[in-house]
Design a protein around this motif. Structure first.
Motif, PDB file in Angstrom:
ATOM      1  N   SER A 161      38.558  35.745  28.198  1.00 33.02           N
ATOM      2  CA  SER A 161      38.687  36.018  29.623  1.00 33.02           C
ATOM      3  C   SER A 161      37.903  34.992  30.434  1.00 33.02           C
ATOM      4  N   PRO A 162      38.548  34.382  31.424  1.00 30.96           N
ATOM      5  CA  PRO A 162      37.825  33.434  32.275  1.00 30.96           C
ATOM      6  C   PRO A 162      36.555  34.029  32.876  1.00 30.96           C
ATOM      7  N   ALA A 163      36.589  35.294  33.232  1.00 39.33           N
ATOM      8  CA  ALA A 163      35.409  35.925  33.832  1.00 39.33           C
ATOM      9  C   ALA A 163      34.218  35.942  32.875  1.00 39.33           C
ATOM     10  N   GLN A 164      34.490  35.872  31.577  1.00 38.40           N
ATOM     11  CA  GLN A 164      33.417  35.859  30.578  1.00 38.40           C
ATOM     12  C   GLN A 164      32.999  34.448  30.171  1.00 38.40           C
ATOM     13  N   LYS A 165      33.859  33.484  30.382  1.00 34.47           N
ATOM     14  CA  LYS A 165      33.630  32.133  29.862  1.00 34.47           C
ATOM     15  C   LYS A 165      32.991  31.174  30.856  1.00 34.47           C
ATOM     16  N   ILE A 166      33.116  31.450  32.130  1.00 32.70           N
ATOM     17  CA  ILE A 166      32.657  30.465  33.114  1.00 32.70           C
ATOM     18  C   ILE A 166      31.156  30.567  33.374  1.00 32.70           C
ATOM     19  N   ILE A 167      30.629  29.464  33.816  1.00 30.37           N
ATOM     20  CA  ILE A 167      29.252  29.409  34.273  1.00 30.37           C
ATOM     21  C   ILE A 167      29.335  29.057  35.757  1.00 30.37           C
ATOM     22  N   PRO A 168      29.145  30.054  36.643  1.00 27.37           N
ATOM     23  CA  PRO A 168      29.387  29.830  38.072  1.00 27.37           C
ATOM     24  C   PRO A 168      28.722  28.596  38.667  1.00 27.37           C
ATOM     25  N   LYS A 169      27.499  28.285  38.253  1.00 26.40           N
ATOM     26  CA  LYS A 169      26.807  27.133  38.848  1.00 26.40           C
ATOM     27  C   LYS A 169      27.505  25.815  38.541  1.00 26.40           C
ATOM     28  N   ASP A 170      28.289  25.769  37.476  1.00 27.00           N
ATOM     29  CA  ASP A 170      29.003  24.555  37.097  1.00 27.00           C
ATOM     30  C   ASP A 170      30.434  24.517  37.621  1.00 27.00           C
ATOM     31  N   SER A 218      47.446  34.969  42.033  1.00 25.39           N
ATOM     32  CA  SER A 218      47.793  36.194  41.290  1.00 25.39           C
ATOM     33  C   SER A 218      47.381  36.103  39.838  1.00 25.39           C
ATOM     34  N   GLY A 219      46.201  35.589  39.601  1.00 27.88           N
ATOM     35  CA  GLY A 219      45.764  35.295  38.250  1.00 27.88           C
ATOM     36  C   GLY A 219      45.134  36.445  37.499  1.00 27.88           C
ATOM     37  N   VAL A 220      45.098  36.270  36.180  1.00 27.27           N
ATOM     38  CA  VAL A 220      44.417  37.190  35.277  1.00 27.27           C
ATOM     39  C   VAL A 220      43.095  36.534  34.902  1.00 27.27           C
ATOM     40  N   TYR A 221      41.997  37.163  35.282  1.00 23.57           N
ATOM     41  CA  TYR A 221      40.681  36.593  35.014  1.00 23.57           C
ATOM     42  C   TYR A 221      39.875  37.476  34.065  1.00 23.57           C
ATOM     43  N   ASP A 222      40.350  38.702  33.849  1.00 22.00           N
ATOM     44  CA  ASP A 222      39.763  39.612  32.875  1.00 22.00           C
ATOM     45  C   ASP A 222      40.920  40.146  32.034  1.00 22.00           C
ATOM     46  N   ILE A 223      41.106  39.569  30.856  1.00 25.61           N
ATOM     47  CA  ILE A 223      42.275  39.858  30.035  1.00 25.61           C
ATOM     48  C   ILE A 223      42.269  41.305  29.539  1.00 25.61           C
ATOM     49  N   GLU A 224      41.105  41.836  29.246  1.00 29.00           N
ATOM     50  CA  GLU A 224      41.035  43.229  28.786  1.00 29.00           C
ATOM     51  C   GLU A 224      41.533  44.182  29.878  1.00 29.00           C
ATOM     52  N   LYS A 225      41.082  43.994  31.102  1.00 28.96           N
ATOM     53  CA  LYS A 225      41.553  44.836  32.212  1.00 28.96           C
ATOM     54  C   LYS A 225      43.052  44.659  32.432  1.00 28.96           C
ATOM     55  N   GLN A 226      43.534  43.430  32.301  1.00 24.18           N
ATOM     56  CA  GLN A 226      44.962  43.178  32.482  1.00 24.18           C
ATOM     57  C   GLN A 226      45.777  43.888  31.406  1.00 24.18           C
TER      58      GLN A 226
END
Length: 128
Positions: A51-60, A13-21
């Motif tokens: 926001s985690p959705a903005q900070k992550i690099i999926p390949k890593d 139940s996480g928040v991954y886009d803080i602006e949307k939240q």
């Protein structure tokens, strides 16, 4: 965060886009008491920046399991679904659990026989 330091990640139940939240919290009238705004400097720029959705690099990123209650009206299930798309199907599995709201998720994870617990255990077993 790199895959060498973390082998797997489970989000509930996480928040991954803080602006949307923040927009959701504003819509339901809890944004002024939410820690989300204070923790992120109460600015849209910071919401995006942290926001985690903005900070992550999926390949890593390591393999990820996201679980979310279908009846969560505080942090909408769309948060997890959108984040799973950012991470990609090959890296992330996302489950929405019927009959579970935001505050119910902790029980569903912690209590023996909880709906989320079996999803988590099955996923962990598939990882080994």
């Amino acid at each position: 965060l790199s895959s060498s330091s973390v082998n797997a990640l489970i989000g509930a139940s996480g928040v991954y886009d803080i602006e949307k939240q923040f927009q959701q919290e504003k819509k339901i009238g809890v944004h002024e008491m939410s820690p989300m705004s204070a923790a992120n400097g109460a600015s849209v720029e910071n919401f995006r920046k942290y926001s985690p959705a903005q900070k992550i690099i999926p390949k890593d990123f390591p393999p990820v399991l996201l679980i979310h209650g279908a009846q969560d009206d505080l942090t909408l299930p769309q948060n997890s679904q959108d984040f799973s798309h950012v991470l990609g199907e090959e890296r992330c599995q996302c489950y929405t659990i019927d009959g579970v709201g935001h505050q119910d998720m902790i029980y569903e994870v912690a209590l023996e026989g909880g709906k989320a617990q079996s999803v988590i255990f099955d996923w962990i077993e598939s990882m080994v």
